[in-house]
Motif scaffolding. Structure first.
Motif, PDB file in Angstrom:
ATOM      1  N   THR A 175       9.913  70.532  -8.174  1.00  0.00           N
ATOM      2  CA  THR A 175      11.134  70.157  -8.880  1.00  0.00           C
ATOM      3  C   THR A 175      11.063  70.641 -10.332  1.00  0.00           C
ATOM      4  O   THR A 175      12.033  71.154 -10.874  1.00  0.00           O
ATOM      5  CB  THR A 175      11.307  68.623  -8.832  1.00  0.00           C
ATOM      6  N   ARG A 176       9.897  70.507 -10.948  1.00  0.00           N
ATOM      7  CA  ARG A 176       9.755  70.917 -12.340  1.00  0.00           C
ATOM      8  C   ARG A 176       9.965  72.428 -12.504  1.00  0.00           C
ATOM      9  O   ARG A 176      10.665  72.870 -13.414  1.00  0.00           O
ATOM     10  CB  ARG A 176       8.377  70.517 -12.854  1.00  0.00           C
ATOM     11  N   GLN A 177       9.370  73.202 -11.609  1.00  0.00           N
ATOM     12  CA  GLN A 177       9.552  74.661 -11.668  1.00  0.00           C
ATOM     13  C   GLN A 177      11.030  75.034 -11.539  1.00  0.00           C
ATOM     14  O   GLN A 177      11.522  75.914 -12.245  1.00  0.00           O
ATOM     15  CB  GLN A 177       8.780  75.342 -10.530  1.00  0.00           C
ATOM     16  N   ILE A 178      11.719  74.336 -10.632  1.00  0.00           N
ATOM     17  CA  ILE A 178      13.129  74.664 -10.397  1.00  0.00           C
ATOM     18  C   ILE A 178      13.962  74.281 -11.619  1.00  0.00           C
ATOM     19  O   ILE A 178      14.773  75.063 -12.102  1.00  0.00           O
ATOM     20  CB  ILE A 178      13.653  73.953  -9.130  1.00  0.00           C
ATOM     21  N   GLU A 179      13.724  73.058 -12.144  1.00  0.00           N
ATOM     22  CA  GLU A 179      14.466  72.612 -13.328  1.00  0.00           C
ATOM     23  C   GLU A 179      14.283  73.594 -14.475  1.00  0.00           C
ATOM     24  O   GLU A 179      15.189  73.792 -15.287  1.00  0.00           O
ATOM     25  CB  GLU A 179      13.979  71.212 -13.764  1.00  0.00           C
ATOM     26  N   ALA A 180      13.116  74.207 -14.530  1.00  0.00           N
ATOM     27  CA  ALA A 180      12.824  75.130 -15.630  1.00  0.00           C
ATOM     28  C   ALA A 180      13.661  76.411 -15.542  1.00  0.00           C
ATOM     29  O   ALA A 180      14.009  76.992 -16.564  1.00  0.00           O
ATOM     30  CB  ALA A 180      11.340  75.465 -15.654  1.00  0.00           C
TER      31      ALA A 180
END
Lengths: 262, 304
Positions: B110-115
């Motif tokens: 999720t963090r990679q995508i949000e980035a």
């Protein structure tokens, strides 16, 4: 041929979670309606049939008829919840919404998608079954502590019926086709598996068929447990349910590959 | 990075005895935009499905980003982004949710995508729409969201199936502009289209398909020069067959398609002179394009 079948099997143990999470986001948007929908039907059966018939029937297998029916409804609601999720909702995602097609262009395989859908359908079965078990416990028809034991059985029942329904979804040309599955398979299974009356009431030769019905095995696990009685042949019943979960998975994945990837 | 992004060698595919793709070969170099051009039913979609490993070829060899397909299609797909012809967005999901869900299909956290979401939204010109449901977006915005979604895994190869079909001219030009900017960043594009202008504007090379066979291949301008090489005058409003007789002397070639006469001539002034006497005719003189190439090669118009 064999090589390309292996290529569509799950790529790893966790890929399916991406599909599950997608369905969860969609479900969350209309959670209340969905919960009411999946609980309404079994509850109506329970109170409609249970209160009406218990006056005439009296006690069944040493318990009140409504209690007997409640324990049958726990397993039955798991069956219907996961079946309907698969033949209607997953089928729509596969055919009408093209969601599966979009996923197939990514790092997920067809097998990952199918497992994600099966676990999702089992999750909905878990919600429906557990809710009814809880209502039964509140009304004093079941032992509270039994719920902990019943929950995994409900989940496994959900997987088994989702897996069977996935075969139907894989070969169905349209929604009309599902009526056959409901009326020719599910409804007879409901009456043959001891959900609404004891299996011992059936003719002897019909009773032999019962051994092949997954719902019967689920009820054999759920009912005695909910009454705080010892459960016979636990491993056998669990084994049958696992078999119904696993075998159809490989069949439906092969059928879906032919349908979507030929 | 491999120098050849896609190669198909002698690929044949038949459905129920009907050959859809017939001994077809082509290759796409890394960094170029390659177009598959042909009318509906020419086999373009089947070819892209085979490139993605969605459909196994009956005969032939396919390699995509160095991986044999379909055997290791999953490996290839890690470096591919796809914009399908039909809208397969989750209509009830917001723009952000559509991207989030899709990133997870590539095993992104999720963090990679949000980035990466902000830069994708900026690229797709959807900055203000992150929380709008996909169903609320215009056709052009939805297509741009599908393009943003295809970029979530930072692919080196993009496969676009009819990317601007059904869009209005403004939305179409915005997509073309975005695609050119991707080519500027070094991405490779495989594009299918039945839209001549799109192919001429975007493609470095293209191949023209008819009934599953390649009928021409090359740079768009080279194909036009080689196959046509002169001015075109479209004549409408008269009986094309009577007009044909009039102009035989001053045209290299004349084609009749529907009610329009296509006159290919390196001396267009003479053609105009011939037709001056006739009233009620509508004349349009223009440089040749890929449509003419297709008409020349097949005797039919590409428009469906």
């Amino acid at each position: 041929m064999w090589e390309s079948y292996v290529a569509v099997l799950p790529a790893n143990w966790l890929n399916w979670t991406a599909v599950w999470r997608r369905n969860y986001i969609a479900w969350k948007k209309a959670a209340l309606v969905s919960i009411l929908g999946s609980l309404g039907d079994p509850m109506i059966y329970l109170f409609g049939l249970g209160t009406g018939l218990s006056v005439m029937v009296g006690r069944v297998e040493g318990m009140s008829y409504i209690a007997f029916l409640a324990t049958g409804m726990v397993a039955t609601s798991a069956m219907t919840a996961s079946t309907f999720e698969t033949i209607y909702a997953a089928f729509a995602r596969m055919r009408d919404q093209r969601s599966w097609q979009a996923i197939l262009y990514t790092q997920l395989t067809l097998g990952d998608i199918v497992i994600g859908e099966l676990v999702w359908a089992a999750t909905k079965a878990l919600l429906a079954g557990t809710a009814i078990a809880t209502v039964a416990a509140i009304l004093g028809y079941a032992v509270w502590s039994s719920i902990l034991y019943v929950v995994p059985v409900i989940a496994l029942t959900g997987i088994a019926f989702a897996s069977l329904a996935m075969i139907v979804a894989a070969i169905a040309p349209n929604y009309e086709y599902f009526i056959f599955y409901q009326t020719l398979i599910l409804t007879p299974m409901l009456f043959l598996s001891g959900a609404v009356f004891p299996v011992t009431q059936l003719p002897a030769n019909v009773q032999q068929v019962v051994a092949f019905l997954p719902l019967a095995h689920s009820i054999d696990l759920v009912r005695p447990a909910m009454f705080g009685r010892p459960v016979a042949d636990v491993m056998f019943h669990l084994g049958v349910l696992v078999l119904f979960g696993v075998m159809p998975f490989f069949i439906s994945t092969a059928l879906l590959r032919r349908r979507l990837m030929s | 990075m491999t120098a050849t992004a896609i190669s198909l060698v002698d690929v044949t595919k038949a459905y129920n005895g009907r050959t859809v793709v017939d001994r077809f070969s082509f290759f796409v170099k890394a960094g170029e935009c390659f177009g598959l051009l042909g009318p509906n039913g020419a086999g373009k979609s089947t070819i892209t499905r085979m490139v993605l490993g969605m459909t196994p070829p009956d005969v032939g060899k396919i390699t995509v980003l160095g991986a044999p397909v379909p055997a290791q299609a999953r490996l290839a797909r890690a470096g591919i982004g796809v914009v399908p012809q039909f809208d397969d967005l989750d209509q009830e999901f917001t723009v952000r949710e559509n991207l989030l869900v899709f990133g997870r299909y590539f095993n992104m956290s999720t963090r990679q995508i949000e980035a990466v979401i902000p830069s994708l939204l900026e690229f797709a010109r959807l900055e203000g729409k992150a929380d709008a449901r996909a169903a609320e977006l215009s056709g052009g915005m939805r297509r741009r969201l599908m393009l943003a979604r295809a970029l979530i895994n930072d692919p080196q190869l993009l496969i676009l199936d009819e990317p601007t079909t059904g869009l209005d001219p403004h939305a179409r030009h915005l997509i073309w502009e975005r695609l050119r900017s991707l080519l500027g960043r070094g991405k490779t594009i495989l594009l299918t289209t039945h839209f001549m202008e799109e192919a001429e504007r975007l493609c470095d090379r293209l191949c023209v398909l008819e009934e599953g066979r390649k009928i021409a291949e090359g740079r768009p301008q080279a194909l036009i020069d080689e196959q046509i090489g002169c001015q075109v005058i479209e004549v409408s409003g008269g009986n094309p067959y009577e007009l044909q007789a009039l102009m035989n002397g001053c045209a290299q070639r004349i084609e009749v398609s529907g009610e329009t006469l296509f006159c290919y001539s390196s001396t267009p002034d003479q053609v105009r002179l011939q037709l001056r006497e006739l009233s009620d005719l509508r004349l349009l003189q223009r440089p040749p394009n890929l449509e003419d190439v297709f008409l020349r090669l097949t005797g039919r118009e590409m428009k469906d």
